[in-house]
Design an enzyme around this catalytic site. Structure first.
Site: not given
Length: 610
Positions: A23, A198
């Site tokens: 990430k 999400r």
């Protein structure tokens, strides 16, 4: 278009049905290319005006990309610091820029990269409904076919790079922690891309830092708790938190603050330092913690034990198997640099420093007592070197080869200030670069090094050779010409270095000399073209020097080589700030090797030309 988002977790999903991606801390961005290029943020705002380098890079390759259009990629726009970390502060500065001139300057000096992790459309086909591994396979084929990087590389000229997936969490997590990355995203194998959702099939797991601190105030309007640490007996604020604390814990903490308040106004209730907590956060930005989360109460410590020095050291994320001894030992006096400061310098400069040490036989100069005591050269690796320190035997000497961050930090703990490297790698058959060492007779004659460097640059530009320049960190300058690996011999490069040296003398005989005996040089600058030879060494870019001013062998932009240039401008204490502000002058050094047009120049010299 709204992005698919990962869910935050403090537990890592593991198993055969999961894969892992690094990430990166940047701006989520969609690249859409049909008749025109669009680069939009997660909020639908155009990013091309602020990051014009991305469009320029893509247009340069439009013929290669044409067969794949229309396409839509999902990615992260970043300033890449190392393969596992993006620089959040740098991308934030870019994002706030509005001056077209400054944007273009930044785009050229320190371009950002677009890291792609998902494919939503290719050749006009909707791929978002394909399973995760199929989408990654399509992406990899695209990047390989177009000779684009299949993993993030901060030194690559390519501004479009792939974020790969990893099969096992442990292997990638160790690298993320070591390189101080933001974290990972775990993705379930069969997930499809779902706009605006999400998802629990994407899980982000962050590389938290931890700090022990104390509560100083409670915001009655927002519910946030303010925290601080002690810095030299003064209360030093470090941020505020609300997330991570359970409702009953939050209520109890607020009641304690109210019951023990020292003062109160319309917004805040203030309290004397007494309540200690452990928080986790990502990094420090503008002096405050980013994304702080409550972890637990610290009933076992007092506020006096919550120290700023510990806070600073914890956020550097140093490897646990590199033991830092005597962190407060002073190494330089002016500026004041303690041992832990030097370790932190090495930690943060490593993405720029390590590529020049990679696969080179290393000679270090160690200063056991800082600049306050005697120094000594070290070539042989000591018997007590840990297992992660790679070595290579050459001519009976067991040299250290500093290929990783752990080795660099271990050497820092040994108080190795100076890192000297040969001109070739351990597997090289000839020089990896040409270096002109411009050594004036004294610091008072630094202007001669500037003059020589600018004359050399004129010649190199005329010959269409790519060159770089750095300070020596002491009293001179060093001009670099990168070369393709295993292509030229030292005898061949000496033809060129000798030619340049003689050219300088012919231009300014009163200023320059190739006389090796110091007593015969007078106040002329010595052009040491003989030093560029097998077995000889030179100070590595970004290495500190063992002098009283803690100066660095600092890469420069050529436009900085003028009469205002001062060696003292480049020190351990300001080098990282310089890079973050201005970029890395040696950013394209290794790419220049393949672009260097040295052969025509060499052929001309061999035929008696020039």
């Amino acid at each position: 278009m709204k992005p698919m988002l990962p869910s935050l977790s403090f537990d890592v999903p593991q198993g055969e049905e999961w894969r892992y991606e690094v990430k990166y801390d940047g701006f989520r961005a969609f690249l859409e290319w049909d008749k025109e290029i669009k680069l939009t943020s997660r909020n639908g705002k155009s990013l091309l005006e602020i990051f014009p380098e991305i469009e320029s890079f893509l247009l340069e390759k439009k013929d290669l990309f044409a067969p794949y259009l229309p396409l839509t990629f999902d990615g992260e726009l970043v300033f890449l610091e190392n393969p596992y970390k993006a620089n959040f502060a740098n991308i934030q500065v870019r994002g706030r820029m509005r001056s077209e001139k400054k944007i273009l300057e930044k785009a050229q000096q320190a371009p950002c990269k677009l890291l792609i992790f998902d494919c939503l459309k290719l050749k006009g086909e909707n791929t978002s409904t394909f399973e995760y591994l199929k989408r990654k396979e399509i992406l990899r084929d695209f990047f390989e076919s177009n000779r684009l990087p299949v993993k993030p590389d901060e030194n690559s000229n390519s501004l479009l790079q792939l974020i790969p997936q990893y099969d096992h969490f442990d292997s990638v997590w160790e690298k993320v922690v070591l390189h101080d990355g933001e974290g990972i995203v775990a993705k379930q194998l069969k997930n499809v891309w779902e706009e605006g959702k999400r998802s629990t099939l994407w899980v982000k797991y962050k590389n938290w830092k931890y700090v022990s601190c104390f509560v100083t105030a409670y915001d009655k309007n927002s519910g946030y708790f303010y925290v601080a640490v002690y810095k030299e007996e003064e209360i030093h604020p470090i941020g505020l938190f609300i997330f991570g604390i359970k409702p009953e814990e939050k209520q109890a903490l607020a009641q304690i603050v109210k019951a023990n308040k020292t003062s109160e106004d319309q917004q805040f209730i203030f309290v004397t330092p007494a309540i200690c907590v452990e928080l986790k956060y990502l990094e420090i930005y503008d002096g405050q913690m980013r994304e702080p989360h409550f972890d637990h109460f610290r009933f076992d410590i007092t506020p006096e034990q919550c120290k700023y020095e510990d806070f600073v050291q914890q956020q550097k994320n140093l490897p646990t198997d590199v033991d830092i001894t005597h962190p407060d030992k002073p190494l330089w006096e002016t500026p004041l640099v303690k041992k832990i400061d030097f370790i932190h310098y090495l930690r943060e400069i490593s993405p720029y420093f390590l590529p020049f040490l990679n696969n080179r036989l290393l000679t270090v100069i160690r200063y056991p007592h800082g600049i306050f005591g005697e120094a000594f050269y070290q070539k042989n690796a000591p018997d007590y070197a840990p297992d992660f320190v790679k070595t290579q035997v050459s001519e009976g000497i067991n040299y250290i080869v500093c290929n990783n961050l752990k080795t660099l930090l271990w050497l820092g703990n040994q108080i190795s200030f100076e890192f000297h490297i040969p001109f070739q790698t351990i597997s090289g058959t000839g020089p990896s670069e040409i270096v002109f060492d411009l050594d004036p007779p004294s610091k008072d004659h630094f202007h001669l090094a500037i003059k020589a460097a600018r004359l050399i640059k004129e010649v190199l530009d005329h010959l269409k050779l790519i060159s770089f320049i750095k300070t020596s960190g002491n009293k001179g300058l060093q001009v670099y010409i990168p070369l393709p690996e295993n292509t030229y011999t030292y005898d061949e490069t000496r033809l060129f270095t000798e030619f340049i040296a003689k050219y300088l003398i012919s231009k300014e005989p009163d200023d320059f000399t190739i006389e090796r005996l110091k007593k015969n040089r007078g106040n002329r600058l010595y052009v040491d073209y003989i030093q560029h030879a097998e077995g000889k060494t030179i100070i590595a870019p970004y290495s500190a020097r063992g002098n009283k001013n803690a100066t660095i062998a600092a890469p420069l932009f050529w436009e900085e080589v003028n009469d205002q240039l001062k060696m003292e401008h480049f020190q351990v204490t300001n080098m990282l700030r310089r890079i973050k502000t201005h970029g890395d002058p040696f950013r394209t050094f290794f790419q220049a090797k393949d672009e260097q047009k040295f052969q025509p120049v060499l052929d001309f010299l061999k035929n008696g030309g020039l």
